[in-house]
Design an enzyme around this catalytic site. Sequence first.
Site, mmCIF file in Angstrom:
data_model
loop_
_atom_site.group_PDB
_atom_site.id
_atom_site.type_symbol
_atom_site.label_atom_id
_atom_site.label_comp_id
_atom_site.label_asym_id
_atom_site.label_seq_id
_atom_site.Cartn_x
_atom_site.Cartn_y
_atom_site.Cartn_z
ATOM 1 C CE LYS A 1 12.268 0.525 -9.515
ATOM 2 N NZ LYS A 1 11.025 0.629 -9.107
ATOM 3 C CG HIS B 1 13.380 3.604 -13.110
ATOM 4 N ND1 HIS B 1 14.599 2.602 -12.772
ATOM 5 C CD2 HIS B 1 12.346 2.577 -13.235
ATOM 6 C CE1 HIS B 1 13.798 1.624 -12.327
ATOM 7 N NE2 HIS B 1 12.705 1.609 -12.553
#
Length: 520
Positions: A179, A271
């Site tokens: 990411k 997340h």
Amino acid sequence: MATPRPVPPPNPLRRDLLDDGAAEACTVVLFGASGDLTRRKLMPALYNLAWGGSLSGPLAVVGVARREKTDASFRAEMKEAVAEFSRRKPIDAAVWTEFERAVSYVRGAAEDASTYEALRAHLEHVDRERGTGENRLFYLAVPPSEFGPIVDGLRASRLIAPVGQERSGGPWTRIVFEKPFGHDLSSARALNDAIASAFDESQVFRIDHYLGKETVQNLLVFRFANSLFEPLWGRGHVDHVQITVAEDIGVEGRGAFYEQTGVTRDIVENHLMQLLCLVAMEPPIALAADAVRDEKVKVLRSLRRMERSDVARNVVRGQYARGVVRAEVVPGYREEANVSPDSRVETYVAMKIFVDNWRWSGVPFYVRAGKRLARRVTEIAVIFGEIPHALFRAPDGGIAPNVLSVRVQPDEGIALRFVSKEPGQQTILRDVAMDFRYGATFGSNTPEAYERLLLDAIRGDATLFTRRDEAEQQWAYIDPVLDAWAADGHPPPPTYPAGSWGPERADDLLAHDGRRWRKP
């Protein structure tokens, strides 16, 4: 041709908890081999897997980066990194001697076509020397701007094995993307299209290291291997859910990066959305990768999209100012290196989210994430409803609701809070806890997230990785929030003192509903 080096059988005394079957022979190619992620996480994880016997097949590790290095200098750097960051201390001399023979280096830039020709020749040599069978895992520990050039370079140099070849028992190719995966929905789609032009989706592994954490994985086991809580898991018994991802550190020299992302893109879009999905998802029909990810996508599609007026009511931003953390005065965000003195980037965000489906209708999910908060903690808290009728008097006039808390970090574990009677003649109520801690039960030296995720990628198990539609649905939910801020002229976020739990408006977000944040 050199004879492949025999691989000794795994030592049963060194068997780790990652014991779902050994990985196949392969070469792991680390793009970004000079970077912090390789030093702190990836190379220590590969060493730990070798130590634990999980890599029973022949392994090779090839670092690729722009800096001039020899195999010997790269191995020396990686040995220092493993000594510092591995959970296995000190380095096992015999394991390292065998492991470092598998490590080599290729110098090159992502945009340079000659890099891939040199890499191709080097990999052919490695296959002959190590017996890795042309199986390759490419790991892109690089900025997202280099994803496209690397994909193009691998395709042009014919380093990608067709999917049909793997299905027929031939060599395989897999690729791992770190990411952030895109900057918004349109960029994520464009990146996915570019990847799809070279790779089949079954070859693509979008990594979110939170999904490799033991407690996050245990959430699935807790929910779907125990009959006790499943009947209570929903609107009939749950009042609300809180998810906190708090860090006490600042941007740690990543000011330029944070100026482009902010905490919403850095933590909430990936997340936090993943944690929410694991709490809210329905039981999958199997533990196959797509079955699990199908259920997570259903949750993401059920999230109530926010209009501009909803963002104003249900989302709170903040930016840390100078304050005190762990008895030390720390600078504010705008005082950090490479940060604009009039920056409008958020380092804190709190949101009220609704999942509009049968199970969770009307149950708010309060989520928050931030830098320079009071302490480092990631926690999921399921707060159950109040009792319908109070038979006992509590000292403060109310009985605390039952809370199930899942601590992802630190002190990983699960706790259940309930009300009990104190010993004695009088009926005095006390809030108590049943507390399971990973370290106390299984020992503190459990595998780290990157160990599990690297091993799963080598095995081809994508259960803990993000699928294309999953990544795009996460952005589809977050984009309207970012657009609302932009449409409002993106005013400066309110500040909060470093070392606090965020801006006061975040407390108001829950107080308006008659609730308050937990102090994890």
